[in-house]
Design a protein around this motif. Structure first.
Motif, short mmCIF file in Angstrom:
data_model
loop_
_atom_site.label_atom_id
_atom_site.label_comp_id
_atom_site.label_asym_id
_atom_site.label_seq_id
_atom_site.Cartn_x
_atom_site.Cartn_y
_atom_site.Cartn_z
N UNK B 68 -17.58 7.06 -7.60
CA UNK B 68 -16.14 7.05 -7.75
C UNK B 68 -15.42 7.71 -6.50
N UNK B 69 -16.04 8.68 -5.97
CA UNK B 69 -15.40 9.17 -4.59
C UNK B 69 -15.64 8.10 -3.64
N UNK B 70 -16.69 7.28 -3.54
CA UNK B 70 -16.55 6.33 -2.46
C UNK B 70 -15.79 5.14 -2.85
N UNK B 75 -11.15 8.41 1.98
CA UNK B 75 -11.50 7.35 2.90
C UNK B 75 -12.43 6.09 2.04
N UNK B 76 -12.02 6.30 0.77
CA UNK B 76 -12.89 5.11 -0.18
C UNK B 76 -12.05 3.84 -0.08
N UNK B 77 -13.10 2.83 -0.69
CA UNK B 77 -12.59 1.43 -0.62
C UNK B 77 -11.13 1.29 -1.07
N UNK B 78 -10.95 1.92 -1.95
CA UNK B 78 -9.33 1.64 -2.59
C UNK B 78 -8.47 2.79 -2.38
N UNK B 79 -9.09 3.95 -1.67
CA UNK B 79 -8.28 4.90 -1.33
C UNK B 79 -7.14 4.93 -0.29
N UNK B 80 -7.06 3.98 0.75
CA UNK B 80 -5.78 3.80 1.34
C UNK B 80 -4.86 3.36 0.59
N UNK B 81 -5.24 2.10 -0.50
CA UNK B 81 -4.44 1.52 -1.23
C UNK B 81 -3.76 2.29 -2.33
N UNK B 83 -3.29 5.51 -1.97
CA UNK B 83 -2.42 6.54 -1.12
C UNK B 83 -1.04 5.91 -0.81
N UNK B 84 -1.07 4.32 -0.60
CA UNK B 84 0.20 3.95 -0.16
C UNK B 84 0.97 3.88 -1.63
N UNK B 85 0.26 3.64 -2.60
CA UNK B 85 1.18 3.82 -3.88
C UNK B 85 1.29 4.98 -4.54
N UNK B 86 1.01 6.17 -3.58
CA UNK B 86 1.40 7.51 -4.23
C UNK B 86 0.35 8.12 -4.98
N UNK B 87 -0.83 7.37 -5.19
CA UNK B 87 -1.67 8.08 -6.31
C UNK B 87 -2.57 8.84 -5.68
#
Lengths: 260, 229
Positions: B68-70, B75-81, B83-87
């Protein structure tokens, strides 16, 4: 009614091949043959529960399936009543709710009234008013069958399919329920197809018969046209002709038999 | 943040119920959707989908947490997406919900699938010949006949969600007053040598679980009596 079906199951599912070519204008048609000869599969194809690889099905003036033109109506749009072998009553609904099932839960009051009138009329003509609020687990085998019949007919289908309607009943009950069921059906003008391996059923319900053997449906014959000569050629026809003579004998001797 | 012991226990309890509750809702609806799809579709990858869905049952919770952390880490696969959504899921109670959802999904899915498949197909076919759409078949025939098995799966999933420890610890951490659930608090108290608090928490957790099981049981019995079956 025209039914043409050609379907081969893959080898890992038995490799069974169903070939049907029936053209009949009979109001009461029987599919007669041993179990496993493809009768139920034909009914499933008629009702839309099974889609054959290739086929053409016409009931009245409606084409339900035409694989050449890519037409295949889903079961819910075919308006064909189906009486299942074990009746398939919904165990979580009462008798009344089972019969009202096809109408759903209409929003408009006028629709609801129409549903109620039709359901009550069905309960009345099938003598089910007394058990209307019982669940299927609490009623007798004969009553279960009447519920299933009422539910299949309440939408006024263009065709009624009966799948071995009496095989779930014990022999003593069978004779009585068969007579009752025949009388009920006579009240409705709906054309019907009955599947059976009991020659008595054919004699009581049908005016024409299609013989089934190993996945092949033979020609359709009217019962009146069956002769002793046919009986010599086919075992299935022999049982039918024999059952007919037994019935005729009983009819002639009925009056003296009643007297003791 | 320094909370008095009573407040902190109360906070843990509410957080645990909130996390397990939301996770159960999410997992149960996803399980129902997938089980419904899998029960009627016939496609070659079916065995693979089933195996994938059962994976969280057999993997160590730490592996699930790591995966899940990956996936959703900074820095995960969905992490930046995300972060942009503020989650932010790492070190937040929402992260605990994600961890619990993944862990309890197989329980809910397997129970739902088994319950739906145990419904007599002739009844579903009967509904179809009576004019029902696939959605109506589900709502008016399959679910009313399968709900007991589905509910059993859901209550099991909820109980398991309340006890979720490993994956939650890895993704949401063990922050008192923010992400510390009952299971984490028990471990914390025990490690700190605070045996009294640990015992109190253990008793509270057990009482909650027993109450929930009784509730589910009672619900089942009442519905059973009402349907007359």
């Amino acid at each position: 009614m025209d039914i043409r079906i050609d379907h081969t199951f893959p080898r890992n599912r038995g490799g069974f091949r169903l070939q049907v070519d029936i053209g009949a204008d009979s109001r009461r048609l029987a599919f007669f043959g041993p179990s496993g000869s493809g009768k139920t599969l034909t009914l499933h194809a008629l009702s839309g529960l099974f889609q054959p690889q290739s086929g053409y099905i016409r009931v009245g003036d409606r084409v339900l399936l035409d694989s050449a033109k890519g037409i295949c109506l889903p079961a819910r749009k075919r308006n064909i009543g189906y009486l299942f072998q074990d009746y398939a009553l919904f165990p979580h609904l009462t008798v009344r709710q089972n019969i009202a099932f096809p109408f759903g839960r209409p929003w408009r009051a006028a629709r609801r009234r129409e549903r109620n009138t039709r359901v009550e009329a069905m309960l009345d003509s099938f003598e089910l008013t007394a058990v209307a609020d019982s669940f299927p687990s609490g009623i007798s085998g004969g009553q279960k069958q009447r519920v299933a019949l009422a539910r299949a007919l309440v939408t006024r289908p263009s065709l009624l399919l009966l799948d071995e309607p009496f095989s779930a009943l014990d022999p003593l009950l069978r004779i009585r329920v068969r007579e009752q069921c025949g009388a009920m059906l006579a009240l409705f003008p709906t054309p019907a197809v009955i599947i059976t391996h009991d020659p008595e059923d054919v004699m009581i319900f049908a005016d024409s018969v299609t013989l089934y053997e190993r996945g092949r449906a033979g020609e359709t014959r009217s019962l009146d046209s069956l002769t002793e000569r046919d009986a010599e050629n086919s075992e299935l026809l022999r049982t039918l002709v024999r059952a007919r003579s037994v019935r005729e004998f009983l009819r002639r001797t009925e009056a003296p038999a009643r007297s003791f | 943040m320094d909370l008095s012991p009573d407040q902190s226990i109360y906070f843990c309890m509410v957080l645990t119920l909130k996390v397990a509750g939301i996770a159960t809702l999410v997992a149960a609806s996803m399980a129902l959707g997938l089980a419904w799809f899998m029960a009627r579709g016939r496609f070659p990858a079916k065995g693979w989908v089933d195996a994938l869905c059962a994976l969280p049952l057999v993997l160590p919770p730490t592996v699930i947490g790591y995966c899940l952390i990956l996936l959703v880490g900074r820095r995960g696969a969905l992490g930046s997406w995300l972060a942009e959504a503020g989650i932010t899921l790492i070190f937040s109670w929402q992260g605990a919900v994600v961890a619990a959802t993944v862990v309890i999904f197989p329980l809910s899915y397997r129970a739902t699938r088994a319950a739906l498949e145990s419904v007599d197909h002739t009844l579903e076919n009967a509904a179809r010949t009576l004019g029902a759409t696939e959605w109506q078949v589900l709502c008016r025939v399959s679910l009313p006949l399968a709900w007991r098995g589905i509910l059993a799966g859901i209550s099991l999933a909820f109980a398991r969600g309340m006890g979720e420890f490993g994956a939650t610890l890895m993704i949401a951490g063990n922050l008192p007053g923010r992400t510390q659930t009952l299971a984490l608090a028990i471990y914390d108290a025990f490690q700190a040598g605070n045996d009294e608090k640990a015992l109190a928490l253990v008793l509270l957790t057990s009482a909650l679980c027993v109450a929930l099981l009784l509730l589910a049981e009672g619900l089942a019995a009442r519905r059973l009596a009402a349907s007359g079956a």
